[in-house]
Design a protein around this motif. Sequence first.
Motif, PDB file in Angstrom:
ATOM      1  N   LYS A 269      -1.332   4.874  -9.624  1.00  0.00           N
ATOM      2  CA  LYS A 269      -2.925   3.927  -9.323  1.00  0.00           C
ATOM      3  C   LYS A 269      -2.918   3.407 -11.227  1.00  0.00           C
ATOM      4  O   LYS A 269      -3.379   2.317 -10.486  1.00  0.00           O
ATOM      5  CB  LYS A 269      -3.242   5.722  -9.252  1.00  0.00           C
TER       6      LYS A 269
ATOM      7  N   ARG B 104       0.801  -1.036   0.097  1.00  0.00           N
ATOM      8  CA  ARG B 104       0.096  -0.413   0.399  1.00  0.00           C
ATOM      9  C   ARG B 104       0.990   0.997  -0.202  1.00  0.00           C
ATOM     10  O   ARG B 104       1.514   1.457   0.722  1.00  0.00           O
ATOM     11  CB  ARG B 104      -0.740   0.733   1.124  1.00  0.00           C
TER      12      ARG B 104
ATOM     13  N   ALA C 249       1.861   9.468  -7.908  1.00  0.00           N
ATOM     14  CA  ALA C 249       0.669   9.307  -7.604  1.00  0.00           C
ATOM     15  C   ALA C 249      -0.039   8.210  -8.564  1.00  0.00           C
ATOM     16  O   ALA C 249      -0.880   7.370  -8.472  1.00  0.00           O
ATOM     17  CB  ALA C 249      -0.312   9.693  -6.413  1.00  0.00           C
TER      18      ALA C 249
ATOM     19  N   TYR D 190      -1.932   0.227  -7.229  1.00  0.00           N
ATOM     20  CA  TYR D 190      -1.656   0.123  -6.764  1.00  0.00           C
ATOM     21  C   TYR D 190      -2.521   0.469  -5.725  1.00  0.00           C
ATOM     22  O   TYR D 190      -3.624   1.550  -5.931  1.00  0.00           O
ATOM     23  CB  TYR D 190      -0.283   0.781  -6.109  1.00  0.00           C
ATOM     24  N   ASP D 191      -2.926   0.162  -3.919  1.00  0.00           N
ATOM     25  CA  ASP D 191      -4.000   1.174  -3.302  1.00  0.00           C
ATOM     26  C   ASP D 191      -3.004   2.359  -2.841  1.00  0.00           C
ATOM     27  O   ASP D 191      -1.713   1.981  -2.371  1.00  0.00           O
ATOM     28  CB  ASP D 191      -4.376  -0.547  -2.588  1.00  0.00           C
ATOM     29  N   VAL D 192      -3.298   2.819  -3.102  1.00  0.00           N
ATOM     30  CA  VAL D 192      -2.596   4.735  -3.324  1.00  0.00           C
ATOM     31  C   VAL D 192      -3.456   5.605  -2.384  1.00  0.00           C
ATOM     32  O   VAL D 192      -4.659   5.789  -3.109  1.00  0.00           O
ATOM     33  CB  VAL D 192      -1.720   5.015  -4.716  1.00  0.00           C
ATOM     34  N   ARG D 193      -2.501   6.058  -1.177  1.00  0.00           N
ATOM     35  CA  ARG D 193      -3.444   7.469  -0.706  1.00  0.00           C
ATOM     36  C   ARG D 193      -2.383   8.525  -1.199  1.00  0.00           C
ATOM     37  O   ARG D 193      -1.443   8.622  -0.832  1.00  0.00           O
ATOM     38  CB  ARG D 193      -3.690   7.085   0.551  1.00  0.00           C
ATOM     39  N   TYR D 194      -3.478   9.969  -1.683  1.00  0.00           N
ATOM     40  CA  TYR D 194      -2.292  10.827  -2.206  1.00  0.00           C
ATOM     41  C   TYR D 194      -2.738  11.814  -1.671  1.00  0.00           C
ATOM     42  O   TYR D 194      -4.330  12.535  -1.793  1.00  0.00           O
ATOM     43  CB  TYR D 194      -2.655  11.088  -3.610  1.00  0.00           C
TER      44      TYR D 194
END
Length: 225
Positions: free
Chosen positions: A194, A168, A190, A198-202
Motif C-alpha cells: 500500500k 492489483r 500489505a 499498489y491497489d491492495v485488498r487485505y
Amino acid sequence: MLDPSLFGRLSFTPAEPRQAPLPPGRHPLGVAGARDAVLFVPDGLDPAAPVPLLVMFHGAGGFPEKVLPHLEPHAQRHGFLVLAPHSLFPTWDIVIGGCGPDLERLHQALTEVTSRYRIDPRRLGFAGFSDGASYALSLGITNGDIASHVMAFSGGFMSVFMQEGTPRVFVAHGLADEQLPIATSGRANAAKLKAAGYDVRYVEFDGLHVIHPPVVEEAIEFFLQ
C-alpha cells in the motif's frame, strides 16, 4: 550486465496459439520429466475467445494436485484456466537461494499454455499459498507487466529487486497462523505494498495456516472483476 532473470524477471511474451486446445480436465504439460506442471481446463471454453489464466504456486512440500482442488470448482464455474507449476526442489527456488530453475520452468509452462490458448492479459494472475504465496508476491510485483493480479494466501515475505507494472494485489492471512505470524507477514506485506502505491485488498480471517475456502472465493471474485 546481469541477466534480469537473476532478479526474477520473466522473458515470457504470449504468442498466437498454434496448437489445438486440450480437452477438459487436468493435463501434465511435459515441461519436465518429473515434477511437471499441470494445467486444469474447464468445460465449455470458447477456443476463439481470450481466456483468463490463474497460476497457482503450492506451499513448501506441496505439489500441483494438492492446490488444484481449491481452484478447480471456481475455474469450472467461471471459465478460466488454472496452471499449477511444481517446484524442482521441496520449495521454490527464491526461498532456497534465488531465482533459477523454477523461473525457467514457469516460462516454459506459460509458453506451452499460450501455444494452445489466447490468454486475456487483463486476467493473468499469480497466486500461491505459504511459500507459494511468497513466490507469487515476489514474481508478481517483479513482473507486473505480465501478471495483472497477485493473490497471496498466508505468505511470508517478498523478494523484489525490480518493479514492473501495477498489478492489483490480494493478501489474506489467518489471525492464528502458527507458522507465519500475521504481524510480520500478512500485515507487513500489505502495508509495504500500500505504501508503494499498489491497489491492495487485505483480508484477515479467523484461522490457522491454511487455505481458507471463503477467502479463496473472495480472491477469485477479485481476480475476475
